[in-house]
Design an enzyme around this catalytic site. Structure first.
Site, short mmCIF file in Angstrom:
data_model
loop_
_atom_site.label_atom_id
_atom_site.label_comp_id
_atom_site.label_asym_id
_atom_site.label_seq_id
_atom_site.Cartn_x
_atom_site.Cartn_y
_atom_site.Cartn_z
N LYS A 66 0.81 -1.22 0.00
CA LYS A 66 0.00 0.00 0.00
C LYS A 66 0.85 1.28 0.00
O LYS A 66 0.52 2.25 -0.68
CB LYS A 66 -0.96 0.00 1.19
CG LYS A 66 -2.09 -1.02 0.98
CD LYS A 66 -3.09 -0.98 2.11
CE LYS A 66 -4.12 -2.09 1.89
NZ LYS A 66 -5.13 -2.13 2.94
N GLY A 118 -0.16 -0.54 7.65
CA GLY A 118 -0.88 0.13 6.57
C GLY A 118 -2.37 0.25 6.85
O GLY A 118 -2.97 1.31 6.59
N LYS A 127 6.73 2.72 16.59
CA LYS A 127 5.98 2.87 15.33
C LYS A 127 4.65 3.58 15.58
O LYS A 127 4.24 4.43 14.80
CB LYS A 127 5.75 1.47 14.74
CG LYS A 127 5.69 1.45 13.25
CD LYS A 127 5.97 0.05 12.73
CE LYS A 127 4.94 -0.42 11.75
NZ LYS A 127 5.02 -1.85 11.48
N MET A 147 -10.37 -6.52 11.82
CA MET A 147 -10.34 -6.20 10.39
C MET A 147 -10.15 -7.43 9.53
O MET A 147 -10.42 -7.41 8.33
CB MET A 147 -9.21 -5.22 10.10
CG MET A 147 -9.57 -3.81 10.39
SD MET A 147 -8.39 -2.78 9.54
CE MET A 147 -8.69 -1.27 10.37
#
Ligand code: NDP
Length: 275
Positions: free
Chosen positions: A65, A130, A156, A215
């Site tokens: 992505k 992503g 991160k 997800m």
């Protein structure tokens, strides 16, 4: 005939070809939709070849992505905010345009299918890859509370929070720091469910009255969905609705036809029924 494809690695498991073929049937359009697996070093040339050979639109999934975003000549505001794209199309001047429909897909699934009003929801987002980047901006815009972001690699999460500080406040936490927290919505945007593992969530994190969303989509409830049920979540969902909604948005961008997502969802879950 429209020519579309999804690029990823691995990609053979992807439901996107099935979904887009159902959209095409529903909208009475002729579509060829392929799943194309390539290496990272071959990604740019493979995508360029696809469009040079008449491709009209592409979806991009893990792990490309960010690369799709970098490859495009022009990008939408959602893709720019995420720094990642899941949809590419050819503009009239034959340059590449990048969009990110993941955030819109998740918000539509939460608000339309699940009937949730996000305005006053305290939201916990797990993961800083992503997928998390794609949905964080739209989630921040949907609620008046700061979104809490947790990632296994905390640095991160802090980078992502800094990137999104132009939209609003993101609270970063380690998994251990969640012990006494309570959220209205918990979203798993990690890839842990892919390997049937759980993020290191503390046992004391209550999901009572919360909507918990993984997800990942799968035929059986994921390990994360099972965990959420045991922790008292009132609603537990997988990512199929988001997948359908983000796909519908890509399809609309490419064809100007808006598919009826609920009918396609029913068809996916009960293939013997008419579309
Ligand atoms: P990335 O590889 O970009 O990011 C993976 C993230 O998961 C990182 O934050 C990583 O943490 C974290 N992670 C991986 N394993 C673990 C673990 N065992 N415990 C805790 N954290 C872990 O993947 P994506 O963001 O692209 O995708 C994430 C998930 O979202 C996938 O399951 C994908 O299928 C799904 N997805 C679903 C969509 C839908 O439409 N339903 C759309 C997009 C994605 P760290 O940084 O520490 O490595």
């Amino acid at each position: 005939m429209y020519k579309f494809a999804v690029f990823g690695n691995p990609v053979q498991h992807s439901l996107s070809p099935t979904i887009h073929n159902l959209f095409a049937r529903q909208c009475d359009l002729s579509v060829q939709y392929d799943a194309i697996e390539c290496t990272l070093s071959a990604f740019a040339i493979t995508v360029r070849d696809f469009f040079l050979c008449g491709g009209h639109g592409a979806n991009v999934t893990l792990p490309f992505k960010e690369h799709a975003f970098a490859l495009a000549n022009t990008v939408s505001s959602a893709a720019r905010l995420a720094g990642a794209a899941n949809t590419l199309c050819r503009s009239d001047d034959r340059t590449l345009f990048a969009e990110n429909t993941d955030g819109l897909g998740l918000i539509r699934d939460l608000t339309t299918t699940q009937g949730l009003n996000l305005t006053h929801c305290r939201i916990l987002l797990l993961g800083a890859g992503g997928a998390a980047r794609g949905v964080l901006g739209p989630l921040m815009q949907a609620t008046t509370h700061p979104v809490t972001l947790v990632n296994r690699t905390l640095a991160k999460a802090e980078d992502v929070a800094a990137h999104f500080s132009r939209v609003g406040k993101v609270i970063t936490r380690s998994y251990a720091e969640l012990a006494d927290d309570h959220y209205d919505v918990i979203i798993n945007a990690t890839s842990a469910s892919l390997s049937s593992t759980l993020p290191a969530l503390p046992d004391t994190l209550s999901c009572r009255n919360a909507l918990v969303y993984d997800m990942m989509y799968s035929k059986k409830p994921t390990i994360f969905m099972q965990w959420a049920k045991n922790q008292g979540a009132s609603v537990v969902c997988d990512g199929l609705g988001m997948l359908l909604e983000q796909a519908a948005e890509s399809f609309y961008l490419w064809t100007q036809h808006r598919p009826e997502v609920l009918a396609v969802r029913r068809q996916l879950l009960h293939p013997s029924r008419p579309l």
